[in-house]
Motif scaffolding. Structure first.
Motif, PDB file in Angstrom:
ATOM      1  N   TYR A 126       0.805  -1.213   0.000  1.00  0.00           N
ATOM      2  CA  TYR A 126       0.000   0.000   0.000  1.00  0.00           C
ATOM      3  C   TYR A 126       0.848   1.277   0.000  1.00  0.00           C
ATOM      4  N   ALA A 127       0.244   2.320  -0.498  1.00  0.00           N
ATOM      5  CA  ALA A 127       0.719   3.690  -0.345  1.00  0.00           C
ATOM      6  C   ALA A 127      -0.547   4.538  -0.244  1.00  0.00           C
ATOM      7  N   PHE A 128      -0.711   5.265   0.849  1.00  0.00           N
ATOM      8  CA  PHE A 128      -1.948   6.020   1.015  1.00  0.00           C
ATOM      9  C   PHE A 128      -1.719   7.304   1.809  1.00  0.00           C
ATOM     10  N   ALA A 129      -2.662   8.218   1.646  1.00  0.00           N
ATOM     11  CA  ALA A 129      -2.666   9.470   2.398  1.00  0.00           C
ATOM     12  C   ALA A 129      -4.076   9.703   2.911  1.00  0.00           C
ATOM     13  N   ILE A 130      -4.182  10.118   4.172  1.00  0.00           N
ATOM     14  CA  ILE A 130      -5.483  10.376   4.801  1.00  0.00           C
ATOM     15  C   ILE A 130      -5.490  11.792   5.368  1.00  0.00           C
ATOM     16  N   TYR A 131      -6.429  12.587   4.901  1.00  0.00           N
ATOM     17  CA  TYR A 131      -6.612  13.944   5.424  1.00  0.00           C
ATOM     18  C   TYR A 131      -7.486  13.875   6.663  1.00  0.00           C
ATOM     19  N   ASP A 132      -6.913  14.240   7.792  1.00  0.00           N
ATOM     20  CA  ASP A 132      -7.608  14.270   9.079  1.00  0.00           C
ATOM     21  C   ASP A 132      -8.038  15.717   9.324  1.00  0.00           C
ATOM     22  N   ALA A 133      -9.289  16.012   8.997  1.00  0.00           N
ATOM     23  CA  ALA A 133      -9.766  17.399   9.009  1.00  0.00           C
ATOM     24  C   ALA A 133      -9.710  18.020  10.403  1.00  0.00           C
ATOM     25  N   SER A 134     -10.032  17.239  11.440  1.00  0.00           N
ATOM     26  CA  SER A 134     -10.070  17.800  12.792  1.00  0.00           C
ATOM     27  C   SER A 134      -8.684  18.201  13.277  1.00  0.00           C
ATOM     28  N   LYS A 135      -7.649  17.499  12.828  1.00  0.00           N
ATOM     29  CA  LYS A 135      -6.275  17.806  13.238  1.00  0.00           C
ATOM     30  C   LYS A 135      -5.554  18.693  12.234  1.00  0.00           C
ATOM     31  N   GLU A 136      -6.183  18.938  11.108  1.00  0.00           N
ATOM     32  CA  GLU A 136      -5.555  19.678  10.012  1.00  0.00           C
ATOM     33  C   GLU A 136      -4.173  19.103   9.706  1.00  0.00           C
ATOM     34  N   GLN A 137      -4.173  17.817   9.402  1.00  0.00           N
ATOM     35  CA  GLN A 137      -2.946  17.140   9.028  1.00  0.00           C
ATOM     36  C   GLN A 137      -3.264  16.015   8.050  1.00  0.00           C
ATOM     37  N   VAL A 138      -2.251  15.578   7.330  1.00  0.00           N
ATOM     38  CA  VAL A 138      -2.370  14.433   6.431  1.00  0.00           C
ATOM     39  C   VAL A 138      -1.433  13.339   6.915  1.00  0.00           C
ATOM     40  N   TYR A 139      -1.985  12.148   7.078  1.00  0.00           N
ATOM     41  CA  TYR A 139      -1.198  10.980   7.473  1.00  0.00           C
ATOM     42  C   TYR A 139      -0.784  10.229   6.214  1.00  0.00           C
ATOM     43  N   LEU A 140       0.504   9.849   6.125  1.00  0.00           N
ATOM     44  CA  LEU A 140       1.067   9.182   4.954  1.00  0.00           C
ATOM     45  C   LEU A 140       1.685   7.856   5.369  1.00  0.00           C
ATOM     46  N   SER A 141       1.561   6.826   4.529  1.00  0.00           N
ATOM     47  CA  SER A 141       2.144   5.537   4.892  1.00  0.00           C
ATOM     48  C   SER A 141       2.478   4.731   3.641  1.00  0.00           C
ATOM     49  N   ARG A 142       3.597   3.985   3.737  1.00  0.00           N
ATOM     50  CA  ARG A 142       4.026   3.090   2.653  1.00  0.00           C
ATOM     51  C   ARG A 142       4.298   1.699   3.219  1.00  0.00           C
ATOM     52  N   ASP A 143       4.020   0.672   2.428  1.00  0.00           N
ATOM     53  CA  ASP A 143       4.135  -0.704   2.921  1.00  0.00           C
ATOM     54  C   ASP A 143       5.571  -1.081   3.272  1.00  0.00           C
ATOM     55  N   ARG A 144       5.703  -2.206   3.950  1.00  0.00           N
ATOM     56  CA  ARG A 144       6.962  -2.599   4.564  1.00  0.00           C
ATOM     57  C   ARG A 144       8.098  -2.834   3.571  1.00  0.00           C
ATOM     58  N   MET A 145       7.779  -3.339   2.385  1.00  0.00           N
ATOM     59  CA  MET A 145       8.808  -3.632   1.397  1.00  0.00           C
ATOM     60  C   MET A 145       8.850  -2.622   0.256  1.00  0.00           C
ATOM     61  N   GLY A 146       7.955  -1.654   0.268  1.00  0.00           N
ATOM     62  CA  GLY A 146       7.989  -0.637  -0.771  1.00  0.00           C
ATOM     63  C   GLY A 146       7.501  -1.108  -2.121  1.00  0.00           C
ATOM     64  N   VAL A 147       6.535  -2.027  -2.130  1.00  0.00           N
ATOM     65  CA  VAL A 147       5.969  -2.480  -3.399  1.00  0.00           C
ATOM     66  C   VAL A 147       5.265  -1.326  -4.099  1.00  0.00           C
ATOM     67  N   LYS A 148       4.501  -0.561  -3.344  1.00  0.00           N
ATOM     68  CA  LYS A 148       3.769   0.563  -3.913  1.00  0.00           C
ATOM     69  C   LYS A 148       4.595   1.844  -3.799  1.00  0.00           C
ATOM     70  N   PRO A 149       4.767   2.560  -4.894  1.00  0.00           N
ATOM     71  CA  PRO A 149       5.634   3.747  -4.894  1.00  0.00           C
ATOM     72  C   PRO A 149       4.982   4.938  -4.205  1.00  0.00           C
ATOM     73  N   PHE A 150       5.835   5.832  -3.693  1.00  0.00           N
ATOM     74  CA  PHE A 150       5.330   7.021  -2.997  1.00  0.00           C
ATOM     75  C   PHE A 150       6.372   8.136  -3.126  1.00  0.00           C
ATOM     76  N   PHE A 151       6.413   8.799  -4.276  1.00  0.00           N
ATOM     77  CA  PHE A 151       7.358   9.881  -4.524  1.00  0.00           C
ATOM     78  C   PHE A 151       6.812  11.210  -3.989  1.00  0.00           C
ATOM     79  N   TYR A 152       7.731  12.104  -3.608  1.00  0.00           N
ATOM     80  CA  TYR A 152       7.281  13.402  -3.126  1.00  0.00           C
ATOM     81  C   TYR A 152       8.373  14.454  -3.306  1.00  0.00           C
ATOM     82  N   THR A 153       7.982  15.693  -3.231  1.00  0.00           N
ATOM     83  CA  THR A 153       8.915  16.815  -3.230  1.00  0.00           C
ATOM     84  C   THR A 153       8.286  17.962  -2.444  1.00  0.00           C
ATOM     85  N   MET A 154       9.118  18.897  -2.023  1.00  0.00           N
ATOM     86  CA  MET A 154       8.634  20.100  -1.349  1.00  0.00           C
ATOM     87  C   MET A 154       8.847  21.294  -2.264  1.00  0.00           C
TER      88      MET A 154
END
Length: 523
Positions: A126-154
């Motif tokens: 898995y690779a997923f992002a969850i917007y938690d509106a009450s905390k005004e934050q996004v939770y991000l997670s990638r699986d243990r072996m990195g099967v699903k890609p999750f690229f990012y930049t700032m």
């Protein structure tokens, strides 16, 4: 399987980003999810998703928003959770009321109930992002072996992430630049690459087994899982039985699909075991016992498993034995298919077709890869897609069970470079030395190898042969296997959803087998 795309800025806003820009970025990954696409946006968060429907085709549209105990959560998710049914039962006992049968809803409610601890409970890729509106934050997670890609930049205060690099580069303010370190990684390591690096300047990747949050204070990532070294106390017979159970259990979990499913059968041990177990399970599922006195079987075609094997044009005539492939598997695949009674198809790739797809294969990966191996895979998958949407394949069993020469040839492991790269300098001399800086590049990549080797967890009392095997596994899992899994994800997602059993097994319950064989010391 699917693609995810997110642009988030909690300090300023994302409203200045035109919807047309978002759509163009998402369109670059349309091949990953041809069935459905959707988007969510407010002042701070933009989520986009492309979906390949496998489970609960009608109700799994993303982004998905749920309300639990007065709090609102929105998810974009790419992957598959193999213990979804177990988690669903547990979540129901916690007061969750499900509206779909898809695992996306299981994942978002897992976060709603267990917060940041949810990733530790997930068994899957898995690779997923969850917007938690009450905390005004996004939770991000990638699986243990990195099967699903999750690229990012700032980009200033803005986090941009996606399943593929090309989507990030489509942003009008992101440039496709490569610095010296990126060049060195391409010239000396390709098709491998560091698992937290996207080669392009300032494009990174969430490491396997990491999760974290992005909020007004920025991005914070943490490790939630890693391989550890233990002493093996099980007897040989117990190990065999545990391996048998974990392998068959994991294969059974991959057979859950609401769309046509098949297997890739090369004739090697891994794909042969998978096809055999899948055929048995499929046949047994078609026959339902009636109080132990008789059985009712579905029509014959419902229990027939389709299998595919692949060969190059002229391979039978020109096959050459190597340490990686001591003999051709073609005849074994056909023999086993006949023995098991699968509906078997042999697909042959012509040389011109493979050559024509070389550029397409590079575009699919966003980086140079395995040349004809990649382009032939694209061709095969396009042919399989005509009849099937999901395929089970045997991948990475050599990394788990020590099938490569460097597991037993210590001289390959004891040199100062990755054992699967025989001549690291073979490509660099095609380039101007002022550009490539070969000596600095080789020293840089050698240090990467030594650092990775030194990170391997060891047990002081173990034998030298066990230490060698452990280090070989560590390197193979961290580097070689990651490259194969990334290839599986990018190439097959151009066409269909491939579930790589030996990788998926390892990521799920088969991690225990890896620990038993290579990350444990025998007493």
């Amino acid at each position: 399987m699917c693609s995810i795309l997110g642009i988030i800025n909690f300090k300023d806003t994302t409203l200045d980003i035109a919807q047309e820009v978002l759509n163009e970025m998402n369109k670059t990954m349309g091949h990953r999810g041809p069935d459905q696409n959707g988007f969510f946006r407010n002042n701070y968060v933009c989520f986009l998703h492309n979906r390949l429907s496998v489970i609960d085709v009608e109700n799994g549209l993303q982004p998905m928003t749920v309300n639990f105990e007065g709090k609102v959560y929105t998810i974009i998710y790419n992957g598959e959770i193999y213990n979804a049914d177990d988690l669903r039962k547990e979540l129901i006992s916690c007061g969750v009321h499900f509206k779909t049968h898809c695992d996306t809803e299981v994942v978002v409610y897992s976060y709603a109930v267990w917060g940041k601890n949810c990733s530790e409970k997930l068994n899957g890729i898995y690779a997923f992002a969850i917007y938690d509106a009450s905390k005004e934050q996004v939770y991000l997670s990638r699986d243990r072996m990195g099967v699903k890609p999750f690229f990012y930049t700032m980009l200033g205060n803005t986090l941009i992430f996606a399943s593929e690099i090309k989507a990030i580069l489509k942003h009008p303010q992101i440039n496709a630049e490569i610095d010296s370190e990126g060049i060195w990684q391409l010239l000396y390591l390709s098709p491998m690459r560091p698992f937290n690096n996207g080669i392009f300047k300032n494009i990174l990747e969430i490491s396997p087994g990491y999760h974290g949050t992005f909020d007004i204070n920025g991005l914070n990532l943490y490790k939630y899982w890693t391989l550890k070294a233990y002493i093996l106390e099980d007897k040989e017979n117990d190990i065999i039985e545990k391996t048998r159970f974990l392998l068959t259990d994991a294969i059974h979990k991959q057979l859950v699909s609401d769309v046509p499913l098949c297997t890739f059968l090369s004739g090697g041990l891994d794909s042969s075991v998978i096809t055999s177990v899948a055929k048995s399970k499929k046949q047994n599922s078609a026959c339902n016992s009636n109080d132990g006195e008789s059985s009712h079987c579905s029509p014959e075609n419902e229990s027939i498993l389709s299998s595919y094997s692949f060969e190059y044009e002229g391979n039978k005539t020109h096959f050459t034995q190597t340490s990686f492939q001591p003999e051709s598997d073609d005849d074994y695949a056909v023999w086993l298919a006949n023995y098991l009674g699968t509906k078997h198809t042999v697909l042959t790739a012509g040389q011109q077709k493979i050559a024509d797809l070389l550029q397409t294969a590079v575009k699919a990966r966003d980086l140079p890869g395995m040349a004809d191996i990649d382009s032939s895979l694209l061709f095969y998958c396009s042919e399989v897609k005509k009849r099937h949407t999901v395929a089970l394949s045997g991948e990475c069993s050599d990394e788990i069970f020590g099938g490569y020469p460097w597991f037993y040839r210590a001289e390959m492991l004891n040199r100062d470079f990755f054992p699967w790269i025989h001549d690291p300098e073979s490509r660099v001399f095609f380039f101007n030395s002022d550009f490539a800086k070969p000596k600095q590049g080789l020293d840089f990549v050698k240090q990467m190898y030594l650092d990775s080797k030194n990170e391997c967890p060891l047990i002081k009392s173990e034998s030298q042969s066990m230490r060698t095997s452990r280090i070989a596994t560590w390197l193979s899992v961290k580097w070689f296997m990651s490259s194969l899994l990334e290839r599986k994800d990018t190439k097959e997602n151009q066409i269909l959803n491939i579930i790589s059993i030996c990788s998926s097994v390892m990521i799920t319950s088969f991690i225990k087998v890896l620990a038993m064989f290579f990350f444990c010391s025998v007493l």
